[in-house]
Design a protein around this motif. Structure first.
Motif, PDB file in Angstrom:
ATOM      1  N   MET A  32       0.835  -1.180   0.000  1.00  0.00           N
ATOM      2  CA  MET A  32       0.000   0.000   0.000  1.00  0.00           C
ATOM      3  C   MET A  32       0.877   1.238   0.000  1.00  0.00           C
ATOM      4  SD  MET A  32      -2.063   1.088   3.461  1.00  0.00           S
ATOM      5  CE  MET A  32      -2.897  -0.463   3.387  1.00  0.00           C
ATOM      6  N   ALA A  33       0.479   2.197  -0.838  1.00  0.00           N
ATOM      7  CA  ALA A  33       1.228   3.457  -0.923  1.00  0.00           C
ATOM      8  C   ALA A  33       0.843   4.372   0.237  1.00  0.00           C
ATOM      9  CB  ALA A  33       0.940   4.140  -2.252  1.00  0.00           C
ATOM     10  N   THR A  34       1.831   5.105   0.749  1.00  0.00           N
ATOM     11  CA  THR A  34       1.596   6.108   1.790  1.00  0.00           C
ATOM     12  C   THR A  34       2.140   7.446   1.306  1.00  0.00           C
ATOM     13  OG1 THR A  34       3.667   5.468   2.870  1.00  0.00           O
ATOM     14  CG2 THR A  34       1.634   4.456   3.700  1.00  0.00           C
ATOM     15  N   PRO A  35       1.730   8.553   1.905  1.00  0.00           N
ATOM     16  CA  PRO A  35       2.161   9.876   1.435  1.00  0.00           C
ATOM     17  C   PRO A  35       3.680  10.034   1.393  1.00  0.00           C
ATOM     18  CG  PRO A  35       0.325  10.097   2.936  1.00  0.00           C
ATOM     19  CD  PRO A  35       0.739   8.655   3.002  1.00  0.00           C
ATOM     20  N   ILE A  36       4.147  10.821   0.433  1.00  0.00           N
ATOM     21  CA  ILE A  36       5.577  11.120   0.344  1.00  0.00           C
ATOM     22  C   ILE A  36       5.918  12.427   1.057  1.00  0.00           C
ATOM     23  CG2 ILE A  36       5.906   9.819  -1.779  1.00  0.00           C
ATOM     24  CD1 ILE A  36       5.736  12.389  -3.361  1.00  0.00           C
ATOM     25  N   GLY A  37       4.922  13.072   1.610  1.00  0.00           N
ATOM     26  CA  GLY A  37       5.156  14.321   2.329  1.00  0.00           C
ATOM     27  C   GLY A  37       3.877  14.817   2.967  1.00  0.00           C
ATOM     28  N   ASN A  38       2.956  15.232   2.124  1.00  0.00           N
ATOM     29  CA  ASN A  38       1.688  15.774   2.606  1.00  0.00           C
ATOM     30  C   ASN A  38       0.782  14.642   3.085  1.00  0.00           C
ATOM     31  OD1 ASN A  38      -0.950  16.958   2.780  1.00  0.00           O
ATOM     32  ND2 ASN A  38      -0.228  18.623   1.472  1.00  0.00           N
ATOM     33  N   LEU A  39       0.438  14.646   4.370  1.00  0.00           N
ATOM     34  CA  LEU A  39      -0.352  13.558   4.941  1.00  0.00           C
ATOM     35  C   LEU A  39      -1.750  13.465   4.337  1.00  0.00           C
ATOM     36  CD1 LEU A  39       0.605  13.735   8.729  1.00  0.00           C
ATOM     37  CD2 LEU A  39       1.452  12.164   6.977  1.00  0.00           C
ATOM     38  N   ALA A  40      -2.227  14.527   3.712  1.00  0.00           N
ATOM     39  CA  ALA A  40      -3.550  14.498   3.097  1.00  0.00           C
ATOM     40  C   ALA A  40      -3.585  13.641   1.839  1.00  0.00           C
ATOM     41  CB  ALA A  40      -4.013  15.921   2.766  1.00  0.00           C
ATOM     42  N   ASP A  41      -2.416  13.183   1.372  1.00  0.00           N
ATOM     43  CA  ASP A  41      -2.366  12.379   0.158  1.00  0.00           C
ATOM     44  C   ASP A  41      -2.631  10.899   0.405  1.00  0.00           C
ATOM     45  OD1 ASP A  41      -1.872  14.535  -1.486  1.00  0.00           O
ATOM     46  OD2 ASP A  41       0.307  14.366  -1.338  1.00  0.00           O
TER      47      ASP A  41
ATOM     48  N   ARG B  10      12.402  18.448  -5.926  1.00  0.00           N
ATOM     49  CA  ARG B  10      12.773  18.163  -4.540  1.00  0.00           C
ATOM     50  C   ARG B  10      11.644  18.511  -3.591  1.00  0.00           C
ATOM     51  NH1 ARG B  10      14.643  22.103  -1.058  1.00  0.00           N
ATOM     52  NH2 ARG B  10      14.471  24.235  -1.842  1.00  0.00           N
ATOM     53  N   GLU B  11      11.646  17.842  -2.454  1.00  0.00           N
ATOM     54  CA  GLU B  11      10.650  18.096  -1.414  1.00  0.00           C
ATOM     55  C   GLU B  11       9.225  18.004  -1.963  1.00  0.00           C
ATOM     56  OE1 GLU B  11      11.698  19.418   2.357  1.00  0.00           O
ATOM     57  OE2 GLU B  11      12.377  17.617   1.304  1.00  0.00           O
ATOM     58  N   LEU B  12       8.988  17.025  -2.811  1.00  0.00           N
ATOM     59  CA  LEU B  12       7.682  16.904  -3.460  1.00  0.00           C
ATOM     60  C   LEU B  12       6.555  16.762  -2.437  1.00  0.00           C
ATOM     61  CD1 LEU B  12       8.584  14.577  -6.465  1.00  0.00           C
ATOM     62  CD2 LEU B  12       7.893  16.980  -6.575  1.00  0.00           C
ATOM     63  N   THR B  13       5.498  17.518  -2.633  1.00  0.00           N
ATOM     64  CA  THR B  13       4.278  17.599  -1.818  1.00  0.00           C
ATOM     65  C   THR B  13       4.516  18.236  -0.453  1.00  0.00           C
ATOM     66  OG1 THR B  13       4.271  15.470  -0.596  1.00  0.00           O
ATOM     67  CG2 THR B  13       3.507  15.439  -2.896  1.00  0.00           C
TER      68      THR B  13
ATOM     69  N   PHE C  33       8.340  23.149   1.044  1.00  0.00           N
ATOM     70  CA  PHE C  33       9.335  23.815   0.201  1.00  0.00           C
ATOM     71  C   PHE C  33       9.538  23.071  -1.120  1.00  0.00           C
ATOM     72  CE2 PHE C  33      10.433  24.975   4.609  1.00  0.00           C
ATOM     73  CZ  PHE C  33      10.256  26.349   4.502  1.00  0.00           C
ATOM     74  N   GLU C  34       8.472  22.486  -1.640  1.00  0.00           N
ATOM     75  CA  GLU C  34       8.527  21.790  -2.921  1.00  0.00           C
ATOM     76  C   GLU C  34       9.068  22.708  -4.010  1.00  0.00           C
ATOM     77  OE1 GLU C  34       5.211  19.151  -4.722  1.00  0.00           O
ATOM     78  OE2 GLU C  34       4.832  21.165  -5.478  1.00  0.00           O
ATOM     79  N   GLU C  35       9.938  22.138  -4.844  1.00  0.00           N
ATOM     80  CA  GLU C  35      10.515  22.918  -5.945  1.00  0.00           C
ATOM     81  C   GLU C  35      10.752  21.994  -7.130  1.00  0.00           C
ATOM     82  OE1 GLU C  35      13.925  26.354  -6.597  1.00  0.00           O
ATOM     83  OE2 GLU C  35      14.148  24.938  -4.944  1.00  0.00           O
ATOM     84  N   ILE C  36      10.305  22.438  -8.310  1.00  0.00           N
ATOM     85  CA  ILE C  36      10.506  21.694  -9.548  1.00  0.00           C
ATOM     86  C   ILE C  36      11.086  22.667 -10.561  1.00  0.00           C
ATOM     87  CG2 ILE C  36       9.418  20.339 -11.372  1.00  0.00           C
ATOM     88  CD1 ILE C  36       7.185  19.673  -9.368  1.00  0.00           C
ATOM     89  N   THR C  37      12.283  22.398 -11.030  1.00  0.00           N
ATOM     90  CA  THR C  37      12.971  23.347 -11.904  1.00  0.00           C
ATOM     91  C   THR C  37      13.759  22.591 -12.965  1.00  0.00           C
ATOM     92  OG1 THR C  37      14.530  25.214 -11.937  1.00  0.00           O
ATOM     93  CG2 THR C  37      14.982  23.453 -10.373  1.00  0.00           C
ATOM     94  N   THR C  38      13.882  23.184 -14.148  1.00  0.00           N
ATOM     95  CA  THR C  38      14.553  22.530 -15.275  1.00  0.00           C
ATOM     96  C   THR C  38      15.700  23.400 -15.776  1.00  0.00           C
ATOM     97  OG1 THR C  38      12.485  21.452 -15.938  1.00  0.00           O
ATOM     98  CG2 THR C  38      14.246  21.550 -17.582  1.00  0.00           C
ATOM     99  N   HIS C  39      16.854  22.758 -16.003  1.00  0.00           N
ATOM    100  CA  HIS C  39      18.058  23.463 -16.471  1.00  0.00           C
ATOM    101  C   HIS C  39      18.840  22.557 -17.405  1.00  0.00           C
ATOM    102  CE1 HIS C  39      17.507  26.491 -13.279  1.00  0.00           C
ATOM    103  NE2 HIS C  39      17.165  25.455 -12.518  1.00  0.00           N
ATOM    104  N   PRO C  40      19.716  23.127 -18.256  1.00  0.00           N
ATOM    105  CA  PRO C  40      20.641  22.290 -19.016  1.00  0.00           C
ATOM    106  C   PRO C  40      21.538  21.526 -18.051  1.00  0.00           C
ATOM    107  CG  PRO C  40      20.611  24.540 -19.862  1.00  0.00           C
ATOM    108  CD  PRO C  40      19.870  24.558 -18.572  1.00  0.00           C
ATOM    109  N   ALA C  41      21.893  20.307 -18.392  1.00  0.00           N
ATOM    110  CA  ALA C  41      22.709  19.482 -17.492  1.00  0.00           C
ATOM    111  C   ALA C  41      23.992  20.198 -17.067  1.00  0.00           C
ATOM    112  CB  ALA C  41      23.044  18.157 -18.174  1.00  0.00           C
TER     113      ALA C  41
END
Length: 286
Positions: free
Chosen positions: A1-10, A186-189, A192-200
């Motif tokens: 069974m899956a459990t939340p990865i951060g936010n308990l409401a998930d 990082r820090e998904l859900t 301080f969740e942050e999703i950012t894209t850059h050249p390698a």
């Protein structure tokens, strides 16, 4: 069974129902799971929690099978996310199935699909190849460099996982991929969740720009390799060579423009050139 990865409401309603019904809850860390249960107002005694983690999974799986055969309902959870992907659980599921018992999946949170859903990194449409889950790369420098070189040739989106204390090292290793877009999630859900894209090649500079950026668990997505742009002249030439023997010149040019999207004037000049080449070849043959 899956459990939340951060936010308990998930947590899912089904998961809460099963956690309440379960006679035994197998888990990576009994203390962590006990805290999770308390957050949902679920009371389980210590005897109802069974530690099943990467160091004892094979032996503990036998204990789960014994409890199942005794008629118990057993739920298995990892510390966060969906078991059996990057966390323990695969051996347990295999052992239960090998014993002729049922293993039922309860879907829910997963850092992999959470990151993929927001990054726009998976190709779609005809010929799309999905993604490759590679998990954690080797920690040793030479082995990690070799793994990155192998992934450099992978045309699909590649999903990696990394811990905060190694993310800068991974950023340096991925620099060899040059302009290939990489999404860091990082820090998904979490707060301080942050999703950012850059050249390698720019990851190290971005990570070093703020100490906060290296904190939290990371999902790292290598975007698909961009297909090389077709040689317009070669494609137009190929199409016209097929059409000119069957159609009048102007008609062949019109059809070629519709098929390739290339300018009609350029295709007309190319068609004249091909006609001249064909006529010259005929004269030489005579």
């Amino acid at each position: 069974m899956a459990t939340p990865i951060g936010n308990l409401a998930d947590i899912t309603l089904r998961a809460l129902h099963v956690l309440q019904l379960a006679d035994t809850i197998a888990c990576e860390d009994t203390r962590h799971t006990q805290s999770l249960l308390r957050a949902y107002g679920i009371d389980k005694g210590g005897a109802q929690l069974l530690a099943v983690h990467q160091h004892n999974e094979s032996e503990a799986a036998k204990a789960v099978v014994e409890r199942l055969r005794a008629g118990q309902r057993v739920a298995y959870v990892s510390d966060a996310g969906t078991p059996g992907v990057s966390d323990p659980g695969a051996r347990l599921a295999h052992t239960v199935a090998a014993a002729g018992l049922r293993c039922l999946p309860l879907p829910g949170a997963s850092s992999v699909t959470t990151a993929l859903s927001a990054a726009g990194a998976v190709a779609h449409g005809p010929g799309a190849a999905g993604f490759l889950f590679a998990g954690f790369l080797p920690t040793r420098g030479a082995e990690r460099a070799a793994a990155v070189q192998a992934l450099a040739l992978e045309s699909r989106c590649v999903v990696l996982l990394e811990a905060p204390h190694r993310i800068e090292e991974l950023g340096r290793a991925l620099a060899v991929l040059g302009d290939r877009p990489v999404t860091l999630a990082r820090e998904l859900t979490k707060q301080f969740e942050e999703i950012t894209t850059h050249p390698a090649q720019a990851l190290t500079e971005w990570l070093g720009g703020n100490p906060q950026r290296a904190r939290g668990e990371f999902v790292v997505l290598l975007h698909p390799l961009q297909a090389a742009a077709p040689d317009d002249d070669a494609e137009g030439r190929r199409v016209l060579q097929l059409l000119l023997p069957e159609l009048p010149l102007k008609t062949a040019v019109k059809v070629a423009a519709e098929l390739t999207g290339q300018p009609r004037n350029a295709l007309y000049e190319l068609a004249l050139q091909l006609r001249r080449e064909a006529d010259s070849a005929d004269e030489e043959g005579d």
